[in-house]
Design a protein around this motif. Structure first.
Motif, PDB file in Angstrom:
ATOM      1  N   MET A 210      -9.100  -2.280  -2.290  1.00  0.00           N
ATOM      2  CA  MET A 210     -10.406  -2.056  -2.916  1.00  0.00           C
ATOM      3  C   MET A 210     -11.528  -2.744  -2.132  1.00  0.00           C
ATOM      4  SD  MET A 210     -12.109  -0.804  -5.672  1.00  0.00           S
ATOM      5  CE  MET A 210     -11.115  -0.780  -7.135  1.00  0.00           C
ATOM      6  N   ASP A 211     -11.314  -3.988  -1.698  1.00  0.00           N
ATOM      7  CA  ASP A 211     -12.362  -4.687  -0.949  1.00  0.00           C
ATOM      8  C   ASP A 211     -12.580  -4.078   0.433  1.00  0.00           C
ATOM      9  OD1 ASP A 211     -12.930  -6.374  -3.049  1.00  0.00           O
ATOM     10  OD2 ASP A 211     -11.716  -8.036  -2.297  1.00  0.00           O
ATOM     11  N   VAL A 212     -11.548  -3.491   1.010  1.00  0.00           N
ATOM     12  CA  VAL A 212     -11.699  -2.781   2.280  1.00  0.00           C
ATOM     13  C   VAL A 212     -12.575  -1.550   2.054  1.00  0.00           C
ATOM     14  CG1 VAL A 212     -10.499  -1.541   4.126  1.00  0.00           C
ATOM     15  CG2 VAL A 212      -9.487  -3.620   3.163  1.00  0.00           C
ATOM     16  N   SER A 213     -12.324  -0.832   0.978  1.00  0.00           N
ATOM     17  CA  SER A 213     -13.141   0.344   0.656  1.00  0.00           C
ATOM     18  C   SER A 213     -14.599  -0.057   0.466  1.00  0.00           C
ATOM     19  CB  SER A 213     -12.618   1.029  -0.610  1.00  0.00           C
ATOM     20  OG  SER A 213     -11.341   1.571  -0.383  1.00  0.00           O
ATOM     21  N   LYS A 214     -14.850  -1.126  -0.286  1.00  0.00           N
ATOM     22  CA  LYS A 214     -16.229  -1.588  -0.506  1.00  0.00           C
ATOM     23  C   LYS A 214     -16.891  -1.946   0.822  1.00  0.00           C
ATOM     24  CE  LYS A 214     -15.221  -3.575  -5.040  1.00  0.00           C
ATOM     25  NZ  LYS A 214     -15.097  -4.859  -5.768  1.00  0.00           N
TER      26      LYS A 214
ATOM     27  N   HIS B 120      -4.243  -9.757  -2.667  1.00  0.00           N
ATOM     28  CA  HIS B 120      -5.170  -8.677  -2.305  1.00  0.00           C
ATOM     29  C   HIS B 120      -6.268  -9.160  -1.366  1.00  0.00           C
ATOM     30  CE1 HIS B 120      -4.173  -5.744  -5.826  1.00  0.00           C
ATOM     31  NE2 HIS B 120      -3.101  -6.259  -5.289  1.00  0.00           N
ATOM     32  N   LYS B 121      -6.765 -10.355  -1.590  1.00  0.00           N
ATOM     33  CA  LYS B 121      -7.836 -10.893  -0.736  1.00  0.00           C
ATOM     34  C   LYS B 121      -7.337 -11.069   0.694  1.00  0.00           C
ATOM     35  CE  LYS B 121     -11.096 -14.614  -0.177  1.00  0.00           C
ATOM     36  NZ  LYS B 121     -11.413 -15.989  -0.392  1.00  0.00           N
ATOM     37  N   GLU B 122      -6.139 -11.621   0.868  1.00  0.00           N
ATOM     38  CA  GLU B 122      -5.572 -11.816   2.209  1.00  0.00           C
ATOM     39  C   GLU B 122      -5.342 -10.477   2.903  1.00  0.00           C
ATOM     40  OE1 GLU B 122      -3.083 -15.942   1.370  1.00  0.00           O
ATOM     41  OE2 GLU B 122      -2.228 -14.008   0.784  1.00  0.00           O
ATOM     42  N   ILE B 123      -4.854  -9.506   2.152  1.00  0.00           N
ATOM     43  CA  ILE B 123      -4.623  -8.173   2.718  1.00  0.00           C
ATOM     44  C   ILE B 123      -5.951  -7.558   3.159  1.00  0.00           C
ATOM     45  CG2 ILE B 123      -3.920  -5.805   2.172  1.00  0.00           C
ATOM     46  CD1 ILE B 123      -1.761  -7.137   0.306  1.00  0.00           C
ATOM     47  N   ALA B 124      -6.950  -7.576   2.273  1.00  0.00           N
ATOM     48  CA  ALA B 124      -8.247  -6.974   2.587  1.00  0.00           C
ATOM     49  C   ALA B 124      -8.886  -7.659   3.791  1.00  0.00           C
ATOM     50  CB  ALA B 124      -9.172  -7.046   1.373  1.00  0.00           C
ATOM     51  N   GLU B 125      -8.879  -8.978   3.825  1.00  0.00           N
ATOM     52  CA  GLU B 125      -9.468  -9.697   4.957  1.00  0.00           C
ATOM     53  C   GLU B 125      -8.743  -9.363   6.255  1.00  0.00           C
ATOM     54  OE1 GLU B 125      -9.388 -13.817   3.758  1.00  0.00           O
ATOM     55  OE2 GLU B 125     -11.185 -13.587   2.503  1.00  0.00           O
ATOM     56  N   GLY B 126      -7.427  -9.261   6.201  1.00  0.00           N
ATOM     57  CA  GLY B 126      -6.648  -8.914   7.386  1.00  0.00           C
ATOM     58  C   GLY B 126      -6.940  -7.506   7.878  1.00  0.00           C
ATOM     59  N   VAL B 127      -7.039  -6.560   6.961  1.00  0.00           N
ATOM     60  CA  VAL B 127      -7.325  -5.173   7.342  1.00  0.00           C
ATOM     61  C   VAL B 127      -8.739  -5.073   7.926  1.00  0.00           C
ATOM     62  CG1 VAL B 127      -7.644  -2.811   6.472  1.00  0.00           C
ATOM     63  CG2 VAL B 127      -5.666  -4.163   5.734  1.00  0.00           C
TER      64      VAL B 127
END
Length: 182
Positions: free
Chosen positions: A14-18, A152-159
């Motif tokens: 979701m944070d990657v999408s944002k 989720h935060k670690e995943i989004a930051e990594g992506v």
């Protein structure tokens, strides 16, 4: 970025999408869950966003959505795809549909879980000439004598880091030692 396509970007991504919505002139988001798509819509400005609720296991519908996205919003330059293994035709269909409809080069960020074996996936995916394939594999975090899955935060930051750096391969967290997985 001009036109980003996100498949499966309403859960842990979701944070990657944002972030992509903020970075791109136009963003197309395909997700299986209408409720999660609505949360993305209510999270901020979606004036230049096309939110489509569709199960990517329906390959023909997926192809049609991509065709419409390119026809309506122009060539796609960035794809982020988190597609589960129960839809083996989705990734080839996405690559084929984009590459056959545009000459422009695009980055394809393929996100996979820790148990995927890179060589077997790459042998299944035929990368078109105008596609720059990027592999992102999700691992785990070792903490002392224990380990845990990425949040989720670690995943989004990594992506997001992988997209910014456009690395050919990136592991978020760690994959080894395998026996230390949670």
């Amino acid at each position: 970025m001009k036109h980003a396509l996100i498949i499966g970007g309403t859960g842990m991504l979701m944070d990657v999408s944002k972030w992509l919505i903020q970075q791109s002139a136009y963003t197309s988001v395909i997700a299986r869950n209408r409720e999660k798509l609505n949360r993305l819509q209510s999270a901020g400005s979606t004036a230049n966003v096309d939110l489509v609720s569709q199960d990517y296991k329906n390959t023909e519908a997926l192809r049609e959505i991509i065709q419409n996205a390119i026809a309506n919003y122009g060539a796609i330059d960035t794809v982020v795809a988190w597609v589960h293994g129960d839809a083996p035709q989705a990734i080839p269909a996405i690559l084929d549909e984009i590459s056959s409809r545009q000459k422009a080069v695009y980055n394809f960020f393929h996100i996979k879980g820790s148990s995927y074996h890179l060589k077997s996936i790459q042998s299944q995916v035929s990368t078109p000439e105008n596609c720059q394939y990027r592999d992102i594999q999700l691992g785990f975090v070792a903490e002392g004598n224990t380990s845990r899955w990425l949040n989720h935060k670690e995943i989004a930051e990594g992506v997001i880091t992988a997209i910014k750096n456009s690395k050919k391969r990136m592991v978020i967290g760690q994959l080894e030692p395998w026996e230390k997985r949670p």
